[in-house]
Design an enzyme around this catalytic site. Structure first.
Site: not given
Length: 387
Positions: A41, A284
């Site tokens: 999955k 940042y």
């Protein structure tokens, strides 16, 4: 589905097919005589379902599990009709016809699903093959005790009809704390699951095979930690995901302790190197400031690729066999490592995690999460390549 051109991909996930196949062999031997159900999955836990499923099929695996019906149908297209595919996650509005027509075996977690699956079987002229999914204590999806009793009554009614069109081929559940072997809740779940199995067996025997044969039921509750820590584990098969990819579900044991090898190696390369004076910031927010003259190397790879921003100023990346700290915030597309005065050059390979670098488990710790998420969260922008 729109395809993504990865010919210019700057971040690459190298998938070691030989390691994957070897892990499957190790797990299959450990589980025997029970069967290995390969869980693929979430794009095979981020590894690339097309690569993973094809390699496992080539190694002789024929039993696969996914979560959703769309995943199941995709897998059927990849592998064809020679494999068993089980899925269990769908909503009250999901179209079940295509799954039933494709022979997908479906988990049943609500009483209403029985009627919907029978309607899909009628519409497609195909018997719906089902696994009753029991909530044995996880509190997530699955039939609670009162709903399980109602489901058995509904199945009894179906068995009395001229064409039941429902075939019960399995009973399943899922462990909550098998990764903590000392916890008593696992034993409690086993008791609840065993009781439900006993009740289902009684129903199938009483209906004389009209809904399925009790001695042919697939009985599965064990996940990777359950399969690796319980001996014996309950059931005649186990749904194994994480361990298949060479990752450990335990905090105190690594994959090599269990004879497993990590399958994924996430790599990038250095695209810029620059001299940085003392006091210069990084990325940042300028959350990092150089304490001395140094050199920064720029590595493509950021949260747009699935690399967790929460690992900023904590993670490490390996270049030329040496680890370097990630400094400043991890951005959407790139991150900075501090390489000091070492001989790091543009074009050098950077191992983000996997063999030759930090582990997915280490990245999980740096990001305050688990190794499952580190591999599964990789975005479509990452180029997955078989090696």
């Amino acid at each position: 589905m729109t395809s993504i051109d990865t010919s210019e991909a700057l971040v690459r996930a190298e998938i070691d097919v030989a390691a994957l196949q070897a892990n499957a062999a190790v797990l299959a031997e450990r589980l025997a005589p029970a069967r290995l159900k390969c869980v693929v999955k979430a794009n095979a836990y981020g590894h690339g379902v097309d690569i993973v499923a094809t390699a496992l099929f080539a190694a002789g695996q024929r039993d696969f599990c996914v979560a959703t019906i769309s995943e199941a149908l995709q897998l059927r297209e990849i592998l064809g009709d020679e494999v068993t595919i089980t899925a269990w996650l769908y909503s009250s509005t999901t179209d079940l016809d295509a799954a039933v027509a494709a022979g997908i075996e479906l988990g049943v977690s609500t009483v209403d699903s029985l009627d919907r699956l029978r309607a899909a079987a009628e519409a497609t002229h195909t018997a719906a093959r089902i696994h009753l999914k029991i909530d044995s204590g996880l509190g997530r999806n699955g039939l609670a005790p009162v709903d399980f009793a109602l489901a058995l009554k509904r199945l009894q009614t179906v068995a009395d009809e001229p064409e039941p069109r429902l075939e019960v081929v399995g009973i399943m559940s899922h462990f909550a704390v098998a990764d903590e072997p000392a916890r008593p809740e696992t034993g409690e779940q086993i008791q609840a699951f065993t009781s439900a199995h006993r009740d289902l067996t009684a129903l199938l025997d009483a209906t004389q095979g009209r809904l399925g044969e009790s001695d042919r039921l697939e009985v599965h509750i064990a996940n990777s930690p359950g399969a690796l820590s319980l001996s014996p584990f309950p059931g005649n098969s186990a749904r194994v995901g994480l361990a298949l990819y060479g990752l450990s579900p335990f905090e105190d044991r690594g994959p090599t302790d269990m004879g497993l090898t990590p399958v994924m190696r996430l790599v990038s390369h250095v695209i810029n190197v620059k001299d940085i004076p003392r006091g210069h910031g990084a990325s940042y927010g300028l959350t990092f400031t150089a304490e001395a003259d140094t050199r920064f190397a720029l590595i493509p790879g950021g949260y747009g690729d699935g690399i967790p921003r929460s690992a900023s100023n904590r993670a490490e990346v390996s270049v030329r066999g040496k680890r370097y700290p990630v400094v400043g915030r991890i951005a959407m597309d790139q991150m900075i490592i501090d390489v000091g005065d070492d001989e790091v050059a543009i074009g050098d390979e950077a191992v983000i995690f996997g063999p030759g670098g930090p582990s997915a488990a280490e990245w999980g710790a740096w990001a305050d999460t688990i190794n499952y998420e580190i591999v599964a969260r990789l975005s479509a922008r990452v180029d997955r390549r078989e090696v």
